[in-house]
Enzyme design. Structure first.
Site, mmCIF file in Angstrom:
data_model
loop_
_atom_site.group_PDB
_atom_site.id
_atom_site.type_symbol
_atom_site.label_atom_id
_atom_site.label_comp_id
_atom_site.label_asym_id
_atom_site.label_seq_id
_atom_site.Cartn_x
_atom_site.Cartn_y
_atom_site.Cartn_z
ATOM 1 N N ASP A 14 39.181 45.643 47.871
ATOM 2 C CA ASP A 14 39.491 44.653 48.876
ATOM 3 C C ASP A 14 40.541 43.686 48.408
ATOM 4 O O ASP A 14 40.850 42.739 49.075
ATOM 5 C CB ASP A 14 38.217 43.910 49.224
ATOM 6 C CG ASP A 14 38.376 43.155 50.494
ATOM 7 O OD1 ASP A 14 38.390 41.926 50.436
ATOM 8 O OD2 ASP A 14 38.524 43.795 51.534
ATOM 9 N N ASP A 64 38.151 45.426 34.743
ATOM 10 C CA ASP A 64 38.678 46.755 34.427
ATOM 11 C C ASP A 64 38.928 46.893 32.934
ATOM 12 O O ASP A 64 39.185 47.986 32.445
ATOM 13 C CB ASP A 64 40.000 46.999 35.163
ATOM 14 C CG ASP A 64 39.801 47.846 36.397
ATOM 15 O OD1 ASP A 64 38.639 48.148 36.730
ATOM 16 O OD2 ASP A 64 40.807 48.210 37.029
#
Ligand SMILES: *[C@@H]1O[C@H](CO)[C@@H](O)[C@H](O)[C@H]1NC(C)=O
Ligand SMILES: *[C@@H]1O[C@H](CO)[C@@H](O)[C@H](O)[C@H]1NC(C)=O
Ligand SMILES: *[C@@H]1O[C@H](CO)[C@@H](O)[C@H](O)[C@H]1NC(C)=O
Ligand SMILES: *[C@@H]1O[C@H](CO)[C@@H](O)[C@H](O)[C@H]1NC(C)=O
Ligand SMILES: *[C@@H]1O[C@H](CO)[C@@H](O)[C@H](O)[C@H]1NC(C)=O
Ligand SMILES: *[C@@H]1O[C@H](CO)[C@@H](O)[C@H](O)[C@H]1NC(C)=O
Ligand SMILES: *[C@@H]1O[C@H](CO)[C@@H](O)[C@H](O)[C@H]1NC(C)=O
Ligand SMILES: *[C@@H]1O[C@H](CO)[C@@H](O)[C@H](O)[C@H]1NC(C)=O
Ligand SMILES: *[C@@H]1O[C@H](CO)[C@@H](O)[C@H](O)[C@H]1NC(C)=O
Ligand SMILES: *[C@@H]1O[C@H](CO)[C@@H](O)[C@H](O)[C@H]1NC(C)=O
Ligand SMILES: *[C@@H]1O[C@H](CO)[C@@H](O)[C@H](O)[C@H]1NC(C)=O
Ligand SMILES: *[C@@H]1O[C@H](CO)[C@@H](O)[C@H](O)[C@H]1NC(C)=O
Length: 745
Positions: A502, A564
């Site tokens: 998103d 990440d």
């Protein structure tokens, strides 16, 4: 001067709410928690709201600081205000800035009346904390600008058990012309002349405040450069002692956090919307609702503040039924397969996953879209989630110009007419502020959910690597059954996955500054709709990092992908920073392959697992077939630890014993809520011959109770473990780790 309001003021004595957490004595207001008091009053002359105290328990209103009114700064600028407006002798930054139809920006809000109620009203369209009559009490104060016919309703809610005060306000346009909200700080307070330092989320920088200091997101999202949180602490405050005030905006869009020390020493604290992304129009009869800020006061250091936030957020912010459930251990395809996804490679990875005893297989990006827009790399396919037209409807989410969705609906992205539609990472941003886009997403996602037996949905949101931006697109999923596997009580039988990225880029050209706020309201509507309709689904927010790991989304989703960056050593810093206010149960953390893709570091699987095990959602992100024999042999032990630890992570209390920034031997501890079991995660970053590691002092134990452990023979008292601590013998090698369980006798 404002004579009509005099009568109202004089008559404004109200009874306290049932639990006595809020009292109005004349026009003096006292909010009381177990270890906090928040005091303010109505000034009888100006009818302004004046801050008296926010901190440890205090019951009386003492005279304000005597500030000389000589010279330039006089009038309101020398008072401590609760709701500073613009244009009336206050030279500091305002909490509210309204532009009227004639261009005038002067406001004159004065106290009108107030009301005390048990419980807490929901904020229309916005995520917020909630609670029953026994949990929280709310004071609402009506202010009125008689010159412009604008009403402000200030909401103060206190959660006594958590020493937390949530504040927000709404503006009602009672006039006959349009107004525009240029700035809205949901929490605004003027603290006295105290010596305080400011901390951002990571806690990796702090500095004294003279003049104005702060930080903001202008990316359109909360972003990972800056989480919408700040804390003020005394110079002597530590993890376990001293005063700390936390402020966290429950919102996912652009924001601004500011502290301003004026010449009189007073410190104004403002947290709310970013004025660059405001200019929100309010028509006659219309209302603007500001998002809320949750503030926690602690006299027990940053750790005390964090634990209040963790418990408050799990009990009174996160509304998912899964919040207090253990989460399935999983394997995610991304780092193992990347875009190389097809039925064969997925089946193979799913089988390897099942063979390891892992319960949930999560498929990631890379397998939808059709020629000429197949998503075999990141230049195409976003918007075209049609990997299998028999099962899946047309796509969702943000868009590549290389997509059918964009070709058909070029007006569904955020753009500003005369400016180019700038691509970032080959992407444009879907304008979720448009009702037709919201309905499209709700419809498409609902169809997808209905068409497949989906139990776990991952909504990807922001990124941490290289401090890059987050994404805005929705990816799809592929249900894959791991043949008949349901390894334990919390193993879902299905296995399907779907990601909404998103927040994969920042917003640039917007039709107007207010488009960001409209986007967020639209996004919340979509998520509210889907989480309400499908409460059984475990949703995970994702942003590849802290980019939108925020309290706004935590209201709907119980967990988020933390970063990440899966380098386990870097992750210690990231995870400890995240737990400053977000519960560890909300963090999703995976063991990835070595050498690590980000850092190239080669860290043992035990260390990698120990770091990831302190998170609510634990999993792997690698190709099992590539594991070494040694790594493979470690997996059953890791899964056994996960079984023991996950319930404590989900509901226990979290202590940062030593921070990676301060120590070569960082450590954290979790204690079960019934205080019978504790688990300590201890790490050594670099090999050191000398000095010896300092003894590891534990926390949160019962001083007089006796504990046995896997780490020592016999039993030791809680006092011994907390005051003397344990001497841990690490090997002389980089990246060592230990898990220590403590059991109360
Ligand atoms: C508010 O404005 C009205 C008319 O504009 C005036 O009659 C009234 O006295 C004002 N009230 C106050 C409190 O200033
Ligand atoms: C209310 O507050 C004012 C100013 O802080 C103080 O002078 C006054 O004594 C207080 N009144 C009561 C009833 O506590
Ligand atoms: C202003 O408008 C609000 C919302 O319509 C209403 O509740 C309130 O009573 C109005 N206030 C005044 C002073 O007219
Ligand atoms: C308010 O602004 C809207 C949009 O620009 C406009 O259509 C409307 O006429 C304005 N209303 C008033 C009362 O000026
Ligand atoms: C599936 O992907 C793998 C790589 O992950 C590749 O080796 C294989 O050839 C692909 N198979 C098909 C049928 O495309
Ligand atoms: C990237 O994807 C596009 C669209 O599927 C494709 O046309 C192109 O050949 C791909 N590029 C590479 C380098 O594989
Ligand atoms: C669209 O796809 C083509 C072919 O793969 C590629 O050359 C082009 O760069 C892509 N456009 C964008 C904006 O990514
Ligand atoms: C979700 O949105 C759809 C489409 O607008 C609507 O029909 C439905 O009632 C909504 N459901 C909920 C729970 O809000
Ligand atoms: C979620 O929890 C509520 C309140 O406990 C309960 O009424 C509801 O049935 C639960 N929903 C699901 C899907 O488990
Ligand atoms: C970080 O940025 C550098 C320089 O732009 C780049 O070479 C490197 O690939 C980036 N690393 C990651 C993990 O994105
Ligand atoms: C602490 O432990 C002692 C000794 O076991 C026990 O009597 C006491 O109730 C415990 N205190 C708490 C708060 O659990
Ligand atoms: C416990 O005692 C045994 C027997 O003396 C010894 O071999 C062992 O190392 C001890 N374990 C620990 C953790 O100290």
């Amino acid at each position: 001067m404002y004579s009509t309001f005099g009568l109202l003021l004089a008559g404004a004595a109200f009874a306290a709410a049932a639990d006595g957490a809020i009292k109005a004595d004349g026009s003096n207001f006292t909010l009381t928690g177990d270890g906090v008091s928040y005091l303010f009053h109505v000034d009888p002359t100006s009818r302004d709201l004046v801050s008296d105290h926010y901190g440890g328990p205090a019951t009386d209103f003492t005279p304000p600081a005597a500030v000389s009114n000589n010279g330039w700064s006089d009038g309101l600028t020398n008072t401590r205000r609760e709701f500073p407006d613009v244009g009336r002798s206050d030279y500091r930054l305002p909490a509210i800035h309204i532009k009227h139809a004639d261009g005038d920006t002067v406001s004159a809000f004065i106290y009108q009346s107030h009301e005390i109620t048990a419980g807490k009203p929901a904020l229309p369209g916005l995520p917020a904390t909630y609670g029953g009559d026994d949990d929280v009490s709310t004071l609402s104060v009506q202010m009125y600008d008689n010159y412009s016919d604008v009403e402000a309703v200030l909401l103060y809610s206190i959660f006594p058990k958590y020493n937390a005060v949530a504040r927000s306000f709404r503006i009602n346009n009672n006039g006959t012309s349009n107004i525009s909200i240029e700035r809205a700080a949901s929490f605004s307070i003027d603290l006295p002349n105290l010596d305080l330092n400011m901390i951002e989320l990571q806690g990796d920088w702090a500095h004294e405040m003279y003049g104005e200091t702060g930080f903001r997101s202008t990316e359109g999202y909360s972003s990972h450069l800056h989480n919408p949180f700040m804390a003020l602490i005394s110079p002597t405050t530590t993890e376990s002692s001293g005063e700390a005030w936390g402020f966290n905006l429950v919102y996912s869009g652009s924001f601004a956090a500011t502290t301003e020390r004026f010449s009189n020493g007073f410190i104004r604290v403002l947290l709310g919307l970013n004025d660059l992304h405001a200019s929100i129009p309010v028509p006659p009869g219309g209302t603007f609702q500001a998002p809320e800020v949750v503030s926690v006061y602690s006299s027990e250091g940053l750790g005390g503040m964090s634990r209040s936030y963790h418990d408050l957020y799990r009990n009174h912010l996160s509304r998912s039924n899964h919040t207090f459930e253990t989460r399935p251990v999983l394997l995610n395809s991304w780092e193992g397969l990347g875009f190389e996804i097809n039925q064969t490679s997925l089946d193979s990875l799913a089988k390897q996953t099942a063979d390891l005893g892992i319960q949930l297989f999560v498929n990631d990006d890379g397998w939808f879209g059709q020629a000429p827009y197949a998503r075999i790399n990141d230049t195409a396919g976003l918007g075209d989630w049609t990997p299998n037209p028999d099962h899946f409807p047309n796509g969702l989410g943000p868009v590549n110009p290389n997509s059918t969705l964009y070709t058909e609906h070029p007006d569904w992205v955020l753009y500003q007419g005369k400016h180019p539609r700038t691509l970032t990472r080959n992407q444009l941003v879907l304008n979720v502020g448009l009702p037709e886009v919201q309905d499209y997403i709700i419809d498409a996602v609902s169809n997808v959910i209905k068409s497949a037996n989906i139990r776990y949905i991952k909504w990807y949101v922001p990124v941490e690597i290289n401090k890059s931006w987050a994404f805005v697109y929705i990816l799809s999923f592929l249900p894959i059954a791991i043949n008949g596997r349901s390894a334990s009580a919390h193993a879902p039988t299905v296995v399907a996955f779907w990601r909404w990225w998103d927040n994969n880029r920042g917003i640039h050209e917007m039709p107007s500054p207010a488009a960001d706020y409209a986007y967020m309201l639209g996004l919340y509507r979509v998520i509210d709709n889907l989480t309400t309709t499908y409460p059984e689904i475990l949703f995970e927010g994702c942003a590849s990092g802290g980019g939108r790991f925020d309290a706004g989304l935590l209201h709907y989703w119980p967990q988020h992908w933390t970063s990440d960056n899966t380098d386990a050593s870097n992750r210690l810093t990231i995870q400890m920073g995240t737990t400053i206010m977000y519960p560890p149960s909300a963090m999703a953390c995976h063991v990835s392959a070595v050498p690590n893709g980000v850092s190239q570091r080669n860290i043992s699987i035990d260390y990698r697992a120990h770091v990831a095990l302190m998170c609510g959602s634990f999993g792997f992100e690698l190709r099992p077939d590539d594991l070494s024999a040694e790594e493979r042999a470690a997996i059953p032990g890791i899964l056994a630890n996960w079984e023991l630890i996950n319930p404590i992570v989900i509901s226990g209390s979290f202590y940062r014993l030593r921070l990676p920034d301060d120590s070569n031997w960082p450590a954290v501890q979790l204690v079960s809520k019934d205080e019978t079991t504790a688990v300590v995660f201890a790490f050594q970053q670099q090999a050191m011959i000398k000095p010896a590691p300092p003894p590891l002092r534990m926390a949160g134990l019962n001083a007089t109770a006796m504990y046995r452990s896997t780490a020592f023979n016999g039993t030791y008292s809680g006092a011994t473990l907390m005051n003397a601590g344990l001497n841990l013998a690490f090997e002389v090698a980089d990246y060592q780790s230990m898990l220590i369980y403590l059991y109360r006798q």
